[in-house]
Design a protein around this motif. Structure first.
Motif, short mmCIF file in Angstrom:
data_model
loop_
_atom_site.label_atom_id
_atom_site.label_comp_id
_atom_site.label_asym_id
_atom_site.label_seq_id
_atom_site.Cartn_x
_atom_site.Cartn_y
_atom_site.Cartn_z
N GLY A 30 46.70 33.86 44.56
CA GLY A 30 47.92 33.19 44.10
C GLY A 30 48.14 31.80 44.67
N GLY A 43 45.58 29.63 44.82
CA GLY A 43 44.40 28.88 44.39
C GLY A 43 44.67 27.85 43.29
N ALA A 90 47.38 36.12 48.65
CA ALA A 90 46.22 35.35 49.12
C ALA A 90 46.25 35.42 50.64
N ARG A 91 45.26 34.78 51.24
CA ARG A 91 45.17 34.92 52.70
C ARG A 91 46.29 34.22 53.46
N HIS A 131 47.66 38.59 52.30
CA HIS A 131 46.80 39.73 52.01
C HIS A 131 45.34 39.31 52.15
N VAL A 189 41.83 40.59 51.08
CA VAL A 189 41.42 41.60 50.09
C VAL A 189 40.54 42.71 50.65
N ALA A 209 42.32 36.03 40.22
CA ALA A 209 42.00 34.60 40.18
C ALA A 209 41.26 34.25 41.47
N MET A 210 40.16 34.93 41.66
CA MET A 210 39.38 34.79 42.90
C MET A 210 37.90 34.85 42.57
N GLU A 250 38.20 36.48 35.73
CA GLU A 250 37.74 35.14 35.37
C GLU A 250 36.22 35.08 35.37
N LYS A 251 35.69 34.07 34.74
CA LYS A 251 34.25 33.84 34.83
C LYS A 251 33.95 33.22 36.20
P1 NAD Z 1 40.32 28.68 44.67
O1 NAD Z 1 39.26 28.59 45.71
O2 NAD Z 1 41.21 27.50 44.46
O3 NAD Z 1 41.28 29.91 45.01
C1 NAD Z 1 40.81 31.11 45.51
C2 NAD Z 1 41.96 31.97 45.96
O4 NAD Z 1 41.44 33.15 46.57
C3 NAD Z 1 42.88 31.32 47.00
O5 NAD Z 1 44.21 31.71 46.70
C4 NAD Z 1 42.43 31.97 48.30
O6 NAD Z 1 43.45 32.03 49.30
C5 NAD Z 1 42.09 33.35 47.84
N1 NAD Z 1 41.15 34.04 48.74
C6 NAD Z 1 39.89 33.69 49.06
N2 NAD Z 1 39.36 34.61 49.90
C7 NAD Z 1 40.30 35.56 50.10
C8 NAD Z 1 40.36 36.78 50.85
N3 NAD Z 1 39.33 37.22 51.58
N4 NAD Z 1 41.49 37.50 50.79
C9 NAD Z 1 42.54 37.09 50.07
N5 NAD Z 1 42.55 35.97 49.34
C10 NAD Z 1 41.45 35.21 49.38
O7 NAD Z 1 39.61 29.14 43.33
P2 NAD Z 1 40.09 28.89 41.82
O8 NAD Z 1 39.59 27.56 41.38
O9 NAD Z 1 41.55 29.15 41.72
O10 NAD Z 1 39.25 29.97 41.03
C11 NAD Z 1 39.55 31.36 41.04
C12 NAD Z 1 38.65 32.08 40.05
O11 NAD Z 1 38.84 31.54 38.76
C13 NAD Z 1 37.15 31.93 40.32
O12 NAD Z 1 36.52 33.10 39.88
C14 NAD Z 1 36.75 30.78 39.41
O13 NAD Z 1 35.38 30.82 39.07
C15 NAD Z 1 37.62 31.05 38.22
N6 NAD Z 1 37.91 29.89 37.39
C16 NAD Z 1 38.62 28.85 37.86
C17 NAD Z 1 38.91 27.78 37.03
C18 NAD Z 1 39.74 26.63 37.51
O14 NAD Z 1 40.10 25.81 36.66
N7 NAD Z 1 40.07 26.52 38.77
C19 NAD Z 1 38.44 27.76 35.71
C20 NAD Z 1 37.69 28.86 35.25
C21 NAD Z 1 37.44 29.92 36.10
#
Ligand code: NAD
Length: 492
Positions: free
Chosen positions: A14, A16, A46-47, A85, A87, A118-119, A148-149
């Motif tokens: 959340g 990210g 999230a963490r 949290h 995970v 969303a991770m 997500e992909k």
């Molecule tokens: P990000 O790195 O910005 O966010 C990741 C999130 O995961 C953060 O909130 C982080 O605190 C949390 N997290 C990481 N490790 C954790 C743990 N051990 N415990 C709890 N929380 C943890 O990544 P993002 O860009 O938001 O992407 C998320 C997913 O969406 C990925 O699978 C990415 O491939 C996919 N995606 C993202 C986009 C984009 O536009 N950003 C587009 C397509 C797909």
């Protein structure tokens, strides 16, 4: 009448980028339109250690200019709760369960649950397992998992990932996002085809010479070099978006426009795509990597980008010829190309129709008898255009190519739903038409694995195209072998 949705949406990740840039603004759009109203709550996890108050500020900020008024967006944000949290930590899921139950009672959510992951996909297995063992699934209402992909990095890893998830969720509870499928014009491909006799009756190898799909980006990898090094254009674009677009172009008309019927036809379409043998890959697919611009010194080459190896062999461009071995399409090449740092940003599909059997005008004006081309503009322009030949005004029998164009004004703001907004609403409605079924994922990987395995065995000669161009020469040569040429439809 807008039908209000009731659900608890738990967003893992959340804090990210995706949550902030896409999910919160999309949820707000649904709130503005009334799809979300009184009976919804969102838990962000999230963490980081955030308070609810801080989380709500982040949500309000991410909504930005969309906000109807400060009071309206604050009311929306009051439905958001934050739970720190990790995970991998079991006891946090117990807290999550407690909070979920409290919110369900408070907002009358009828046990409906959306788990949005969303991770990074490496966490999907752990999260889904804990969702089950710590009893976050309710025994009433629905439970939808949104992921997500990238879904794996090859067929084998995708299968492992799928098996982990399937231990907890049924296939029809899994919503695999391909945000391309949420785009207005992608969904419009079916309307163009199945609502117009004109096109559907010509939609086959008797009348179509070739089909071209271009997804081009003007930007480079920007700050995503680290991620891109592990992916490249083949996995980032072809395995998912490109093959999904192809399946919509190729599929037979479904019996009805329901998710099950459309899916069945898409799967059949993907099954009819010819899988190459390893020694055929170079005849069908080429790759490229951008070097510095020849005219603009500010545009670096890929190897000079941050977090990219100076001798990287990651492809930033792919072009390919896809053959579909079925009755309708036998012999028609579907050319695809996608790349970064290309001349223009845009996604368009160009359907080239065969020329008339005899060109009555050829002696007079050969140059001007152009093939009919239907262009479907996906983004940033939305709409379609048709290129036809008309008589040139005046003496003699000369023709001029003319263009009939319909462009969807994209400045409609709230009226044109954003892809994520549509997909989230689909998920709340239990409609999986615009999500990817496991069978589609599996078939796509099988097709792409042959290419990636072959490419791994040969060192490419990179860089092979300059930033700001439409890709390497080998991409033009690929089409020239069949006497074809790339077409790019300029707007206007
Ligand atoms: P990000 O790195 O910005 O966010 C990741 C999130 O995961 C953060 O909130 C982080 O605190 C949390 N997290 C990481 N490790 C954790 C743990 N051990 N415990 C709890 N929380 C943890 O990544 P993002 O860009 O938001 O992407 C998320 C997913 O969406 C990925 O699978 C990415 O491939 C996919 N995606 C993202 C986009 C984009 O536009 N950003 C587009 C397509 C797909």
């Amino acid at each position: 009448m807008i039908d209000e949705k009731k659900a608890l949406i738990t967003i893992f990740g959340g804090t990210g980028d995706l949550a902030k840039r896409k999910l919160y603004p999309s949820l707000y759009r649904l709130y503005r339109k009334g799809y979300l109203n009184k009976h919804f709550a969102v838990i962000g996890t999230a963490r980081r250690e955030w308070s609810d108050a801080f989380y709500r500020e982040v949500v309000i900020e991410s909504v930005g200019d969309l906000a109807e008024s400060p009071a309206h967006v604050a009311e929306f944000a009051s439905h958001f709760y934050y739970q720190a949290h990790n995970v991998t930590d079991t006891e946090h899921y117990d807290k999550l369960k407690e909070l979920s139950e409290t919110l369900d009672a408070q907002y009358h959510l009828d046990g409906n649950r959306v788990f949005y992951l969303a991770m990074a996909p490496s966490f999907f297995g752990t999260i889904t397992e804990h969702i089950k063992t710590q009893h976050l699934l309710t025994d009433h209402g629905y439970r939808h998992l949104v992921i997500e992909k990238p879904f794996g990095h090859d067929y084998e890893s995708a299968t492992v990932l799928n098996e982990q998830i399937r231990k907890v969720f049924e296939e029809d509870e899994i919503y695999r996002i391909d945000h391309y499928l949420g785009k207005e014009m992608i969904q419009n491909i079916s309307a163009v085809r199945f609502a117009n006799t004109l096109f559907e009756s010509l939609w086959n190898n008797r009348y179509i010479e070739n089909v071209q799909v271009t997804l081009s980006e003007a930007l480079g990898v920007e700050e995503r070099g680290g991620y891109y090094e592990t992916s490249g254009a083949l996995l980032d674009m072809v395995q998912n978006h490109v093959l999904q677009v192809i399946s919509l172009l190729v599929m037979e008309p479904p019996i009805k426009l329901t998710d099950a019927e459309i899916r069945e036809e898409k799967i059949r379409a993907l099954r009819s795509i010819r899988v190459m043998a390893s020694n055929e890959v170079n005849d069908y697919f080429v790759r490229g990597q951008y070097g510095p611009s020849e005219t603009d010194p500010t545009l670096k080459g890929y190897r000079q980008e941050e977090h990219v190896a100076p001798d990287s062999t990651t492809e930033t461009f792919v072009a390919g010829k896809i053959m579909v071995d079925n009755f309708r399409w036998k012999g028609v090449p579907f050319y695809i190309r996608t790349g970064k740092r290309m001349k223009e940003r845009g996604t368009q599909i160009n359907i080239h129709f065969k020329n008339v059997p005899m060109n009555l005008f050829s002696n007079e004006d050969q140059e001007n008898l152009c093939p009919n081309i239907l262009t479907i503009f996906i983004q940033p322009t939305e709409g379609f255009s048709m290129r036809l030949n008309a008589k040139k005004v005046g003496q003699g029998l000369h023709t001029n190519p003319i263009k009939l164009e319909y462009l969807n004004p994209t400045d409609k703001g709230l009226n044109t739903p954003e892809a994520y907004e549509k997909l989230i609403l689909d998920c709340l409605n239990g409609d999986s038409t615009n999500f990817t079924h496991w069978d589609e994922v599996a078939l796509s990987w099988k097709f792409v694995d042959v290419i990636q395995d072959t490419w791994k065995q040969n060192q490419p000669d990179f860089p092979n195209y300059a930033s700001g161009t439409m890709g390497p020469a080998c991409s033009d040569e690929l089409l020239a072998k069949n006497g074809h040429k790339w077409f790019w439809n300029e707007i206007g």
